[in-house]
Scaffold this motif. Structure first.
Motif, short mmCIF file in Angstrom:
data_model
loop_
_atom_site.label_atom_id
_atom_site.label_comp_id
_atom_site.label_asym_id
_atom_site.label_seq_id
_atom_site.Cartn_x
_atom_site.Cartn_y
_atom_site.Cartn_z
N HIS A 177 0.82 -1.22 0.00
CA HIS A 177 0.00 0.00 0.00
C HIS A 177 0.85 1.27 0.00
N GLN A 181 -1.60 0.96 -5.33
CA GLN A 181 -3.01 0.79 -4.96
C GLN A 181 -3.42 -0.59 -5.48
N GLU A 183 -5.61 -4.09 -6.15
CA GLU A 183 -7.00 -4.51 -6.34
C GLU A 183 -7.05 -5.99 -6.71
N LEU A 209 1.77 3.92 -7.49
CA LEU A 209 1.49 5.30 -7.09
C LEU A 209 2.68 6.21 -7.44
#
Length: 284
Positions: A177, A181, A183, A209
């Motif tokens: 994290h 990001q 998923e 990121l």
């Protein structure tokens, strides 16, 4: 349907080249015809994006990536698969297979040499035994990539994607994290592989990121804090941090209280902001 998901064809090609599966290398080749096109579509590659694949196996995912990306570079550790891949990928002129260990290759140099300054994504069906080391190496090196899409053991996927501050979170959750990001994309049953593993898998995508979600004074200290907090999960974060960082518990308790964190909290209850506060308190 791709011939590479036809079990008899794959077995025939492997037998022709004298290939046998290596348990030590965690080799399980995809044979479910719906999985690889889905991965190729969801990983973010297109005619303007290049892709690096780790561990192509018999080339079933590589073939789908080559149809989507303008160029696919596959890194394969097992030399025995090179003649297999030369045959199974012969129809694609935009594929390059590199024999090497992804943990030892200079990935930044590889990306520069193969793709110049173009957009790049990484896509892989990772052997379970190297899931975390490969993911962390790619993230920590801050490679110039948009995303990392990997198929991993279902349990590992849940831990990797778990938000810090939730029960399933661990040190790798916080690290993932920090850089991306994550998923969860879709599940893949054990029967989708040859040979079939004992557990189901999950495809996850880590969207890189540009900036971390928290500001830290010292990144090294931030990750030391995260690692120390999860070293002894059953103990309180205060006890784990004291042992892991070699600091008196009274000092740790004081740091936690100043950061608005209960000394009785456990590591899995700490958010990214909490870890950043603790690390910054120690660094400043």
């Amino acid at each position: 349907m791709s011939k590479l998901t036809d079990i008899s064809y794959v077995k025939g090609v492997l037998a022709k080249h004298g290939f046998t599966f290596s348990k030590a290398l965690g080799q399980n080749f995809l044979i479910n015809p719906s999985v690889c096109p889905k991965m190729a579509e969801m990983c973010g590659c297109n005619e303007n994006v290049g892709v690096i694949e780790i561990g192509p196996g018999a080339g079933v995912l590589t073939s789908e990536l080559a149809k989507t990306a303008y160029k696919a570079v596959a890194v394969e550790l097992d030399k025995r698969l090179l003649p297999v891949l030369a045959e199974t990928l012969s129809e694609h002129d935009n594929v390059k297979v590199i024999n090497g260990d992804v943990m030892k290759l200079d990935l930044k140099q590889l990306i520069q040499e193969e793709f110049g300054g173009g957009e790049v994504v990484i896509c892989a069906n990772l052997p379970y035994y190297i899931t975390s080391p490969v993911i962390m190496r790619i993230l920590e090196e801050r490679l110039p990539i948009k995303s990392l899409t990997v198929m991993v053991q279902k349990e590992a996927a849940e831990r990797i994607c778990a938000a810090p501050g939730t029960r399933q979170s661990g040190a790798i959750s916080a690290a993932v994290h920090y850089y991306s990001q994550p998923e969860m994309l879709f599940k893949v049953s054990a029967g989708s592989f040859l040979p079939a593993p004992k557990v189901d898998s999950e495809v996850i995508k880590l969207n890189i990121l540009k900036e971390p979600p928290v500001q830290v004074t010292d990144e090294t200290m931030f990750f030391k804090v995260v690692k120390a907090a999860f070293m002894q999960r059953r103990k309180t974060a205060a006890n784990s941090l004291s042992a892991g960082l070699g600091m008196p518990k009274t000092q740790i308790n004081s740091l936690l209280e100043k950061s608005g964190i209960k000394p009785s909290a456990r590591a899995e209850e700490l958010t990214m902001q909490d870890f950043a506060k603790i690390a910054n308190s120690i660094s400043n």
